[in-house]
Design a protein around this motif. Structure first.
Motif, PDB file in Angstrom:
ATOM      1  N   UNK A  72       4.474  22.101   3.937  1.00  0.00           N
ATOM      2  CA  UNK A  72       4.858  22.112   2.378  1.00  0.00           C
ATOM      3  C   UNK A  72       4.456  23.249   1.989  1.00  0.00           C
ATOM      4  N   UNK A  73       3.246  23.595   2.006  1.00  0.00           N
ATOM      5  CA  UNK A  73       2.556  24.796   1.475  1.00  0.00           C
ATOM      6  C   UNK A  73       2.963  26.016   2.236  1.00  0.00           C
ATOM      7  N   UNK A  74       2.900  26.054   3.548  1.00  0.00           N
ATOM      8  CA  UNK A  74       3.542  27.287   4.330  1.00  0.00           C
ATOM      9  C   UNK A  74       5.004  27.324   4.040  1.00  0.00           C
ATOM     10  N   UNK A  75       5.839  26.357   3.609  1.00  0.00           N
ATOM     11  CA  UNK A  75       7.251  26.465   3.346  1.00  0.00           C
ATOM     12  C   UNK A  75       7.425  26.914   2.063  1.00  0.00           C
ATOM     13  N   UNK A  76       6.328  27.485   1.078  1.00  0.00           N
ATOM     14  CA  UNK A  76       6.369  27.927  -0.210  1.00  0.00           C
ATOM     15  C   UNK A  76       6.620  26.919  -1.258  1.00  0.00           C
ATOM     16  N   UNK A  77       6.454  25.554  -1.199  1.00  0.00           N
ATOM     17  CA  UNK A  77       6.479  24.580  -2.324  1.00  0.00           C
ATOM     18  C   UNK A  77       5.514  24.886  -2.996  1.00  0.00           C
ATOM     19  N   UNK A  78       5.490  24.678  -4.231  1.00  0.00           N
ATOM     20  CA  UNK A  78       4.489  24.534  -5.394  1.00  0.00           C
ATOM     21  C   UNK A  78       3.316  24.029  -4.988  1.00  0.00           C
ATOM     22  N   UNK A  79       2.036  24.346  -4.783  1.00  0.00           N
ATOM     23  CA  UNK A  79       0.986  23.855  -4.476  1.00  0.00           C
ATOM     24  C   UNK A  79       0.397  22.666  -5.436  1.00  0.00           C
ATOM     25  N   UNK A  80       0.700  22.965  -6.658  1.00  0.00           N
ATOM     26  CA  UNK A  80       0.294  21.816  -7.502  1.00  0.00           C
ATOM     27  C   UNK A  80       1.109  20.501  -7.189  1.00  0.00           C
ATOM     28  N   UNK A  81       2.543  20.483  -7.071  1.00  0.00           N
ATOM     29  CA  UNK A  81       3.472  19.797  -6.746  1.00  0.00           C
ATOM     30  C   UNK A  81       2.954  19.090  -5.101  1.00  0.00           C
ATOM     31  N   UNK A  82       2.693  19.891  -4.205  1.00  0.00           N
ATOM     32  CA  UNK A  82       2.103  19.206  -3.179  1.00  0.00           C
ATOM     33  C   UNK A  82       1.012  18.493  -3.229  1.00  0.00           C
ATOM     34  N   UNK A  83      -0.054  19.095  -3.870  1.00  0.00           N
ATOM     35  CA  UNK A  83      -1.222  18.269  -4.302  1.00  0.00           C
ATOM     36  C   UNK A  83      -0.850  16.951  -4.817  1.00  0.00           C
ATOM     37  N   UNK A  84      -0.060  16.967  -5.944  1.00  0.00           N
ATOM     38  CA  UNK A  84       0.120  15.682  -6.373  1.00  0.00           C
ATOM     39  C   UNK A  84       0.540  14.676  -5.416  1.00  0.00           C
ATOM     40  N   UNK A  85       1.769  15.077  -4.740  1.00  0.00           N
ATOM     41  CA  UNK A  85       2.400  14.193  -3.795  1.00  0.00           C
ATOM     42  C   UNK A  85       1.068  13.759  -2.626  1.00  0.00           C
ATOM     43  N   UNK A  86       0.353  14.696  -2.222  1.00  0.00           N
ATOM     44  CA  UNK A  86      -0.741  14.437  -1.223  1.00  0.00           C
ATOM     45  C   UNK A  86      -1.688  13.305  -1.666  1.00  0.00           C
ATOM     46  N   UNK A  87      -2.004  13.488  -3.314  1.00  0.00           N
ATOM     47  CA  UNK A  87      -2.892  12.577  -3.731  1.00  0.00           C
ATOM     48  C   UNK A  87      -2.305  11.234  -3.957  1.00  0.00           C
ATOM     49  N   UNK A  88      -1.168  11.180  -4.324  1.00  0.00           N
ATOM     50  CA  UNK A  88      -0.301   9.866  -4.342  1.00  0.00           C
ATOM     51  C   UNK A  88      -0.211   9.261  -3.140  1.00  0.00           C
ATOM     52  N   UNK A  89      -0.030  10.037  -1.714  1.00  0.00           N
ATOM     53  CA  UNK A  89       0.032   9.374  -0.627  1.00  0.00           C
ATOM     54  C   UNK A  89      -1.449   8.729  -0.080  1.00  0.00           C
ATOM     55  N   UNK A  90      -2.301   9.653  -0.516  1.00  0.00           N
ATOM     56  CA  UNK A  90      -3.511   9.199  -0.104  1.00  0.00           C
ATOM     57  C   UNK A  90      -3.949   7.823  -0.845  1.00  0.00           C
ATOM     58  N   UNK A  91      -3.771   7.823  -2.157  1.00  0.00           N
ATOM     59  CA  UNK A  91      -4.262   6.727  -2.799  1.00  0.00           C
ATOM     60  C   UNK A  91      -3.221   5.385  -2.207  1.00  0.00           C
ATOM     61  N   UNK A  92      -2.092   5.574  -1.996  1.00  0.00           N
ATOM     62  CA  UNK A  92      -1.195   4.360  -1.458  1.00  0.00           C
ATOM     63  C   UNK A  92      -1.910   4.108  -0.129  1.00  0.00           C
ATOM     64  N   UNK A  93      -2.277   4.973   0.787  1.00  0.00           N
ATOM     65  CA  UNK A  93      -2.828   4.672   2.050  1.00  0.00           C
ATOM     66  C   UNK A  93      -4.055   3.993   1.932  1.00  0.00           C
ATOM     67  N   UNK A  94      -4.877   4.212   1.052  1.00  0.00           N
ATOM     68  CA  UNK A  94      -6.233   3.686   0.895  1.00  0.00           C
ATOM     69  C   UNK A  94      -6.057   2.194   0.253  1.00  0.00           C
ATOM     70  N   UNK A  95      -5.341   2.307  -0.838  1.00  0.00           N
ATOM     71  CA  UNK A  95      -4.588   0.870  -1.059  1.00  0.00           C
ATOM     72  C   UNK A  95      -4.255  -0.073   0.017  1.00  0.00           C
ATOM     73  N   UNK A  96      -3.517   0.547   0.808  1.00  0.00           N
ATOM     74  CA  UNK A  96      -3.039  -0.636   1.995  1.00  0.00           C
ATOM     75  C   UNK A  96      -4.395  -0.950   3.102  1.00  0.00           C
ATOM     76  N   UNK A  97      -5.344   0.217   2.917  1.00  0.00           N
ATOM     77  CA  UNK A  97      -6.282   0.110   4.271  1.00  0.00           C
ATOM     78  C   UNK A  97      -7.579  -0.060   3.699  1.00  0.00           C
ATOM     79  N   UNK A  98      -7.866  -0.440   2.417  1.00  0.00           N
ATOM     80  CA  UNK A  98      -9.240  -0.378   1.959  1.00  0.00           C
ATOM     81  C   UNK A  98      -9.962  -1.414   2.437  1.00  0.00           C
ATOM     82  N   UNK A  99      -9.648  -2.495   3.024  1.00  0.00           N
ATOM     83  CA  UNK A  99     -10.466  -3.706   3.725  1.00  0.00           C
ATOM     84  C   UNK A  99     -10.420  -3.386   5.332  1.00  0.00           C
ATOM     85  N   UNK A 100      -9.632  -2.434   5.750  1.00  0.00           N
ATOM     86  CA  UNK A 100      -9.790  -2.392   7.098  1.00  0.00           C
ATOM     87  C   UNK A 100     -11.341  -2.206   7.800  1.00  0.00           C
ATOM     88  N   UNK A 101     -11.349  -2.636   8.930  1.00  0.00           N
ATOM     89  CA  UNK A 101     -12.664  -2.489   9.528  1.00  0.00           C
ATOM     90  C   UNK A 101     -12.514  -1.158  10.335  1.00  0.00           C
TER      91      UNK A 101
END
Length: 101
Positions: A72-101
């Motif tokens: 997304x950064x290489x394609x010229x998207x606004x980095x703040x928007x990309x970072x916001x989406x990245x942070x949201x996706x990572x938060x959701x990932x960790x919510x789903x996998x917080x208790x994984x071994x």
């Protein structure tokens, strides 16, 4: 048929795009003791470097999230928007996998 893209192609594109990010030059040329202050001033540059340095992870889902942000950064998207989406996706990932071994 889609065009074949090599890592060299993406690294060249990265050089062009990243050089236009405010603070990138300063961050790359900083002495170790100067980095923290530059990171505070230029979070977009820090984030772009983070994605470039973490493209491949032992976990496929984390790699996909990071690669999506990088391209997304290489394609010229606004980095703040990309970072916001990245942070949201990572938060959701960790919510789903917080208790994984």
């Amino acid at each position: 048929m889609s065009e074949l893209r090599t890592m060299d192609y993406f690294r060249e594109k990265e050089r062009a795009v990243f050089s236009a990010i405010p603070g990138m030059k300063e961050l790359l040329q900083a002495k170790p003791n100067e980095i923290p202050a530059i990171e505070v001033q230029h979070p977009d540059a820090v984030f772009a470097l983070q994605t470039a340095n973490c493209l491949f992870n032992h976990n496929r889902d984390l790699s996909v999230i990071t690669q999506r942000a990088y391209f997304s950064i290489l394609n010229g998207e606004n980095i703040s928007d990309v970072r916001f989406r990245y942070d949201r996706e990572m938060t959701e990932y960790w919510k789903r996998h917080m208790w994984d071994d």
